[in-house]
Scaffold this motif. Structure first.
Motif, PDB file in Angstrom:
ATOM      1  N   GLU A   1       1.041  -1.031  -0.417  1.00  0.00           N
ATOM      2  CA  GLU A   1       0.289  -0.220  -0.162  1.00  0.00           C
ATOM      3  C   GLU A   1       1.125   1.283   0.212  1.00  0.00           C
ATOM      4  O   GLU A   1       2.492   1.286   0.794  1.00  0.00           O
ATOM      5  CB  GLU A   1      -0.759  -0.302   1.624  1.00  0.00           C
ATOM      6  CG  GLU A   1      -1.923   1.294   0.987  1.00  0.00           C
ATOM      7  CD  GLU A   1      -2.753   0.866   0.066  1.00  0.00           C
ATOM      8  OE1 GLU A   1      -2.635   1.768  -1.094  1.00  0.00           O
ATOM      9  OE2 GLU A   1      -3.812   0.442   0.018  1.00  0.00           O
ATOM     10  N   THR A   2       0.632   2.370  -0.633  1.00  0.00           N
ATOM     11  CA  THR A   2       1.100   3.660  -0.215  1.00  0.00           C
ATOM     12  C   THR A   2       0.251   4.223   0.618  1.00  0.00           C
ATOM     13  O   THR A   2      -0.232   4.413   0.564  1.00  0.00           O
ATOM     14  CB  THR A   2       1.176   4.087  -2.176  1.00  0.00           C
ATOM     15  OG1 THR A   2       1.756   5.552  -2.122  1.00  0.00           O
ATOM     16  CG2 THR A   2      -0.080   4.367  -2.621  1.00  0.00           C
ATOM     17  N   PRO A   3       1.241   5.803   0.639  1.00  0.00           N
ATOM     18  CA  PRO A   3       0.381   6.202   1.317  1.00  0.00           C
ATOM     19  C   PRO A   3      -0.187   7.562   0.858  1.00  0.00           C
ATOM     20  O   PRO A   3      -0.942   8.926   1.979  1.00  0.00           O
ATOM     21  CB  PRO A   3       1.844   7.124   3.354  1.00  0.00           C
ATOM     22  CG  PRO A   3       2.555   6.829   1.949  1.00  0.00           C
ATOM     23  CD  PRO A   3       2.430   6.051   1.067  1.00  0.00           C
ATOM     24  N   ILE A   4       0.113   7.204  -0.252  1.00  0.00           N
ATOM     25  CA  ILE A   4      -0.370   9.000  -1.191  1.00  0.00           C
ATOM     26  C   ILE A   4      -1.201   8.994  -1.282  1.00  0.00           C
ATOM     27  O   ILE A   4      -2.103   7.689  -2.145  1.00  0.00           O
ATOM     28  CB  ILE A   4       1.003   9.359  -2.143  1.00  0.00           C
ATOM     29  CG1 ILE A   4       1.870   9.204  -1.526  1.00  0.00           C
ATOM     30  CG2 ILE A   4       0.469  10.509  -3.117  1.00  0.00           C
ATOM     31  CD1 ILE A   4       2.674   9.856  -1.399  1.00  0.00           C
ATOM     32  N   MET A   5      -2.344   9.886  -1.030  1.00  0.00           N
ATOM     33  CA  MET A   5      -3.293  10.055  -1.587  1.00  0.00           C
ATOM     34  C   MET A   5      -3.820   9.722  -3.483  1.00  0.00           C
ATOM     35  O   MET A   5      -2.937  10.569  -4.082  1.00  0.00           O
ATOM     36  CB  MET A   5      -4.744  11.283  -1.239  1.00  0.00           C
ATOM     37  CG  MET A   5      -4.799  10.315   0.596  1.00  0.00           C
ATOM     38  SD  MET A   5      -5.805   8.904   0.725  1.00  0.00           S
ATOM     39  CE  MET A   5      -6.411   9.209   2.452  1.00  0.00           C
ATOM     40  N   LEU A   6      -5.228   9.904  -4.114  1.00  0.00           N
ATOM     41  CA  LEU A   6      -4.901  10.326  -5.843  1.00  0.00           C
ATOM     42  C   LEU A   6      -5.071  11.861  -5.622  1.00  0.00           C
ATOM     43  O   LEU A   6      -5.053  12.499  -6.689  1.00  0.00           O
ATOM     44  CB  LEU A   6      -6.700  10.185  -6.108  1.00  0.00           C
ATOM     45  CG  LEU A   6      -6.465   8.636  -6.293  1.00  0.00           C
ATOM     46  CD1 LEU A   6      -8.425   7.769  -5.894  1.00  0.00           C
ATOM     47  CD2 LEU A   6      -5.605   8.218  -6.873  1.00  0.00           C
ATOM     48  N   GLY A   7      -4.649  13.288  -4.525  1.00  0.00           N
ATOM     49  CA  GLY A   7      -4.927  14.118  -5.137  1.00  0.00           C
ATOM     50  C   GLY A   7      -6.549  14.769  -4.616  1.00  0.00           C
ATOM     51  O   GLY A   7      -7.483  14.478  -4.316  1.00  0.00           O
ATOM     52  N   LEU A   8      -6.497  16.048  -4.498  1.00  0.00           N
ATOM     53  CA  LEU A   8      -7.909  16.923  -3.988  1.00  0.00           C
ATOM     54  C   LEU A   8      -8.311  16.421  -5.393  1.00  0.00           C
ATOM     55  O   LEU A   8      -8.426  16.365  -6.242  1.00  0.00           O
ATOM     56  CB  LEU A   8      -7.513  18.341  -3.886  1.00  0.00           C
ATOM     57  CG  LEU A   8      -8.914  18.866  -3.443  1.00  0.00           C
ATOM     58  CD1 LEU A   8      -9.430  18.899  -1.981  1.00  0.00           C
ATOM     59  CD2 LEU A   8      -8.116  20.403  -3.404  1.00  0.00           C
ATOM     60  N   GLU A   9      -9.868  15.821  -4.952  1.00  0.00           N
ATOM     61  CA  GLU A   9     -11.009  15.584  -5.533  1.00  0.00           C
ATOM     62  C   GLU A   9     -10.474  14.771  -6.637  1.00  0.00           C
ATOM     63  O   GLU A   9     -11.251  14.915  -7.700  1.00  0.00           O
ATOM     64  CB  GLU A   9     -11.224  17.248  -6.414  1.00  0.00           C
ATOM     65  CG  GLU A   9     -11.540  18.426  -5.238  1.00  0.00           C
ATOM     66  CD  GLU A   9     -11.921  19.071  -6.335  1.00  0.00           C
ATOM     67  OE1 GLU A   9     -12.440  19.286  -7.249  1.00  0.00           O
ATOM     68  OE2 GLU A   9     -12.983  20.244  -5.047  1.00  0.00           O
TER      69      GLU A   9
END
Length: 258
Positions: A32-40
């Motif tokens: 798993e990565t702790p990076i989200m997909l970005g705002l919206e």
């Protein structure tokens, strides 16, 4: 692992883009990565997983839908389609066990060309796979999971760690699990991103009932083709605790949608 084995060209590919814009480091293939997909941000991911064992073959095709509620909170669903071909039994396929997940970012510290992040992830898996006939397409049990995901990511190196616990009903044993990954880019940094990443994972789990420790070595390659696409595939080789498993192949597609 049994002796030598042949890795066929796998006509599928994975795509993923979360941290591509910042560092051209794609998310690990098996961790798993702790990076989200970005705002919206939102996306669609699909990948195939082929498992070869002494008892037969299993192919699972996964479709995942992550969606950001905001820049720190993400929800999603994972839909598995499963085909099993056990030795001595007829092949069978259909819907597996559906999973819902939540991710909450708990730490973020960005620097020039680097970031350190952590998130909590919880999952709920429902027994939607048919178990009335052999081979079963699901576990027949409800499952819950809670894990911590951390990562230190720069333009030259990505280090990731994931630890957690999975609980199962119907008197099935739970599991403590851990995943460790390191990735390095092989091409100079550029924008728009165009990068090839080499990653190596260690994926482990410990059965809480009998103490069996399964450990897999998981090398993979990724090809970032732009701001929205990342192609990747990898293989898992058992190091301990899974004597009947010969190898696992994984490849597929993930797309970021703004």
């Amino acid at each position: 692992m049994k002796g030598n084995f042949r890795i066929w060209l796998f006509p599928l590919f994975i795509v993923g883009v979360a941290q591509v814009q910042a560092t051209a480091q794609g998310p690990p293939v098996f961790t798993e990565t702790p990076i989200m997909l970005g705002l919206e941000g939102r996306g669609i991911r699909t990948f195939g997983k082929f498992t070869n064992t002494d008892n037969g073959n299993t192919y699972a095709h996964i479709i995942a839908f992550p969606y950001n509620i905001n820049e720190k909170f993400q929800v999603g669903a994972v839909i598995p389609l499963v085909w099993k071909s056990p030795v001595g039994l007829d092949s069978r396929g259909g819907l597996g066990d559906l999973t819902l997940f939540l991710k909450q970012q708990v730490f973020k510290k960005d620097g020039r060309g680097k970031t350190l992040r952590a998130l909590l992830k919880t999952t709920l898996t429902m027994p939607t796979g048919n178990t009335d006939q052999a081979p079963p397409l699901g576990t027949g049990a409800w499952q819950g999971g809670l894990g911590l995901v951390t990562g230190y990511i720069t333009t030259a190196l990505g280090l990731y760690a994931e630890t957690g616990y999975r609980y199962k009903t119907n008197d099935l044993p739970g599991q403590f699990y851990y995943n460790l990954a390191a990735s390095v880019p092989l091409l100079p940094q550029q924008y728009p991103p165009h990068q090839i990443n080499l990653s190596v994972d260690l994926n482990g789990s410990v059965n809480t009932r009998n103490g069996n420790h399964v450990l897999l070595l998981s090398p993979a390659l990724q090809w970032i083709t732009g701001r929205k696409l990342l192609l990747e595939s990898g293989v898992q080789v058992p190091l301990r605790g899974a004597p009947q498993t010969n190898f696992v192949l994984l490849a597929g597609l993930r797309v970021l949608i703004f």
